[in-house]
Design an enzyme around this catalytic site. Structure first.
Site, PDB file in Angstrom:
ATOM      1  N   ASP A  35       0.845  -1.193   0.000  1.00 16.30           N
ATOM      2  CA  ASP A  35       0.000   0.000   0.000  1.00 16.30           C
ATOM      3  C   ASP A  35       0.883   1.248   0.000  1.00 16.30           C
ATOM      4  O   ASP A  35       1.882   1.323   0.720  1.00 16.30           O
ATOM      5  CB  ASP A  35      -0.914   0.000   1.236  1.00 16.30           C
ATOM      6  CG  ASP A  35      -2.070   0.979   1.091  1.00 16.30           C
ATOM      7  OD1 ASP A  35      -3.222   0.523   0.992  1.00 16.30           O
ATOM      8  OD2 ASP A  35      -1.813   2.205   1.077  1.00 16.30           O
ATOM      9  N   GLU A 105     -12.241   3.481  -1.349  1.00 17.00           N
ATOM     10  CA  GLU A 105     -11.582   4.538  -2.130  1.00 17.00           C
ATOM     11  C   GLU A 105     -11.348   4.092  -3.573  1.00 17.00           C
ATOM     12  O   GLU A 105     -11.546   4.869  -4.510  1.00 17.00           O
ATOM     13  CB  GLU A 105     -10.246   4.868  -1.452  1.00 17.00           C
ATOM     14  CG  GLU A 105      -9.421   5.946  -2.111  1.00 17.00           C
ATOM     15  CD  GLU A 105      -8.025   6.048  -1.492  1.00 17.00           C
ATOM     16  OE1 GLU A 105      -7.080   6.328  -2.239  1.00 17.00           O
ATOM     17  OE2 GLU A 105      -7.887   5.839  -0.267  1.00 17.00           O
ATOM     18  N   VAL A 106     -10.922   2.855  -3.742  1.00 19.79           N
ATOM     19  CA  VAL A 106     -10.582   2.361  -5.081  1.00 19.79           C
ATOM     20  C   VAL A 106     -11.593   1.285  -5.478  1.00 19.79           C
ATOM     21  O   VAL A 106     -11.699   0.247  -4.810  1.00 19.79           O
ATOM     22  CB  VAL A 106      -9.150   1.784  -5.107  1.00 19.79           C
ATOM     23  CG1 VAL A 106      -8.815   1.290  -6.515  1.00 19.79           C
ATOM     24  CG2 VAL A 106      -8.133   2.829  -4.653  1.00 19.79           C
ATOM     25  N   HIS A 110     -10.092  -5.323  -3.421  1.00 15.42           N
ATOM     26  CA  HIS A 110      -8.775  -5.538  -2.824  1.00 15.42           C
ATOM     27  C   HIS A 110      -8.930  -5.962  -1.374  1.00 15.42           C
ATOM     28  O   HIS A 110      -9.827  -5.509  -0.671  1.00 15.42           O
ATOM     29  CB  HIS A 110      -7.892  -4.291  -2.918  1.00 15.42           C
ATOM     30  CG  HIS A 110      -8.556  -3.020  -2.462  1.00 15.42           C
ATOM     31  ND1 HIS A 110      -9.481  -2.357  -3.223  1.00 15.42           N
ATOM     32  CD2 HIS A 110      -8.416  -2.300  -1.317  1.00 15.42           C
ATOM     33  CE1 HIS A 110      -9.887  -1.275  -2.583  1.00 15.42           C
ATOM     34  NE2 HIS A 110      -9.274  -1.220  -1.413  1.00 15.42           N
ATOM     35  N   HIS A 112      -6.980  -5.896   2.151  1.00 15.91           N
ATOM     36  CA  HIS A 112      -5.866  -5.329   2.912  1.00 15.91           C
ATOM     37  C   HIS A 112      -5.328  -6.415   3.847  1.00 15.91           C
ATOM     38  O   HIS A 112      -6.110  -7.079   4.533  1.00 15.91           O
ATOM     39  CB  HIS A 112      -6.330  -4.170   3.790  1.00 15.91           C
ATOM     40  CG  HIS A 112      -6.845  -2.968   3.058  1.00 15.91           C
ATOM     41  ND1 HIS A 112      -6.089  -1.832   2.871  1.00 15.91           N
ATOM     42  CD2 HIS A 112      -8.047  -2.710   2.486  1.00 15.91           C
ATOM     43  CE1 HIS A 112      -6.811  -0.926   2.223  1.00 15.91           C
ATOM     44  NE2 HIS A 112      -8.011  -1.433   1.978  1.00 15.91           N
TER      45      HIS A 112
HETATM   46  P1  AMP Z   1      -9.861   1.389   0.234  1.00 14.15           P
HETATM   47  O1  AMP Z   1     -10.224   2.594   1.033  1.00 14.15           O
HETATM   48  O2  AMP Z   1     -10.134   0.110   0.945  1.00 14.15           O
HETATM   49  O3  AMP Z   1     -10.427   1.446  -1.169  1.00 14.15           O
HETATM   50  O4  AMP Z   1      -8.272   1.414   0.133  1.00 14.15           O
HETATM   51  C1  AMP Z   1      -7.553   1.819  -0.986  1.00 14.15           C
HETATM   52  C2  AMP Z   1      -6.097   1.714  -0.623  1.00 14.15           C
HETATM   53  O5  AMP Z   1      -5.347   1.861  -1.810  1.00 14.15           O
HETATM   54  C3  AMP Z   1      -5.610   2.783   0.346  1.00 14.15           C
HETATM   55  O6  AMP Z   1      -5.067   2.164   1.501  1.00 14.15           O
HETATM   56  C4  AMP Z   1      -4.558   3.549  -0.458  1.00 14.15           C
HETATM   57  O7  AMP Z   1      -3.469   3.960   0.331  1.00 14.15           O
HETATM   58  C5  AMP Z   1      -4.161   2.521  -1.490  1.00 14.15           C
HETATM   59  N1  AMP Z   1      -3.616   3.056  -2.730  1.00 14.15           N
HETATM   60  C6  AMP Z   1      -4.122   4.047  -3.478  1.00 14.15           C
HETATM   61  N2  AMP Z   1      -3.355   4.248  -4.573  1.00 14.15           N
HETATM   62  C7  AMP Z   1      -2.339   3.358  -4.501  1.00 14.15           C
HETATM   63  C8  AMP Z   1      -1.211   3.062  -5.319  1.00 14.15           C
HETATM   64  N3  AMP Z   1      -0.979   3.732  -6.454  1.00 14.15           N
HETATM   65  N4  AMP Z   1      -0.385   2.071  -4.931  1.00 14.15           N
HETATM   66  C9  AMP Z   1      -0.604   1.396  -3.789  1.00 14.15           C
HETATM   67  N5  AMP Z   1      -1.655   1.611  -2.980  1.00 14.15           N
HETATM   68  C10 AMP Z   1      -2.506   2.590  -3.320  1.00 14.15           C
END
Ligand code: AMP
Length: 126
Positions: A35, A105-106, A110, A112
């Protein structure tokens, strides 16, 4: 309702090789990388290479081969990090945020994997 997959999300860009990542493990169906904003000393994200948005999307719609591969990679990451409680490790936490209430967020599924310190209670209560 089926999910719409936004192929402009940042993990789709990583999978296309458009932006770099700190890969920990890669298989036919799965990628694991660190991350970018770690919330623990060890913070690895495990993602399927297929276009799935959430855990339920992946669990209900991915092939058996994708699900087995993803699950095994997650286990192997725990072994690689040396955090398996059954092997003398200090433990870890897996979690996956889905949708608005979980503040995802993404929009690419995924998992964690967090470890390396006492992670505190599962949820903060207001
Ligand atoms: P979520 O809130 O569960 O969608 O978590 C998304 C995660 O993706 C967060 O912990 C971010 O820090 C991580 N993240 C966002 N962009 C990147 C990236 N380019 N490379 C690695 N991790 C990322």
């Amino acid at each position: 309702m089926a999910y719409d997959y936004d192929d402009q999300n940042i993990f789709a860009m990583i999978l296309r090789g458009d932006i770099p990542n700190d890969t920990v493990m890669e298989t036919e169906h799965t990628l694991a990388f660190r991350d970018i904003r770690p919330q623990a000393p060890e913070h690895v994200l495990v993602i399927p290479k297929g276009a799935y948005v959430t855990h339920d999307d992946f669990a209900l719609n991915a092939s058996d081969a994708e699900i087995v591969d993803f699950t095994r990679v997650a286990g192997k990451i725990c072994a690689l990090l040396g955090v398996q409680p059954g092997e003398g490790g200090a433990g870890y936490r897996t979690l996956s945020n889905a949708g608005d209430d979980a503040i995802q967020e993404v929009p690419h599924y995924h998992l964690h994997i967090l470890a390396g310190r006492n992670l505190g209670p599962m949820l903060k209560h207001d």
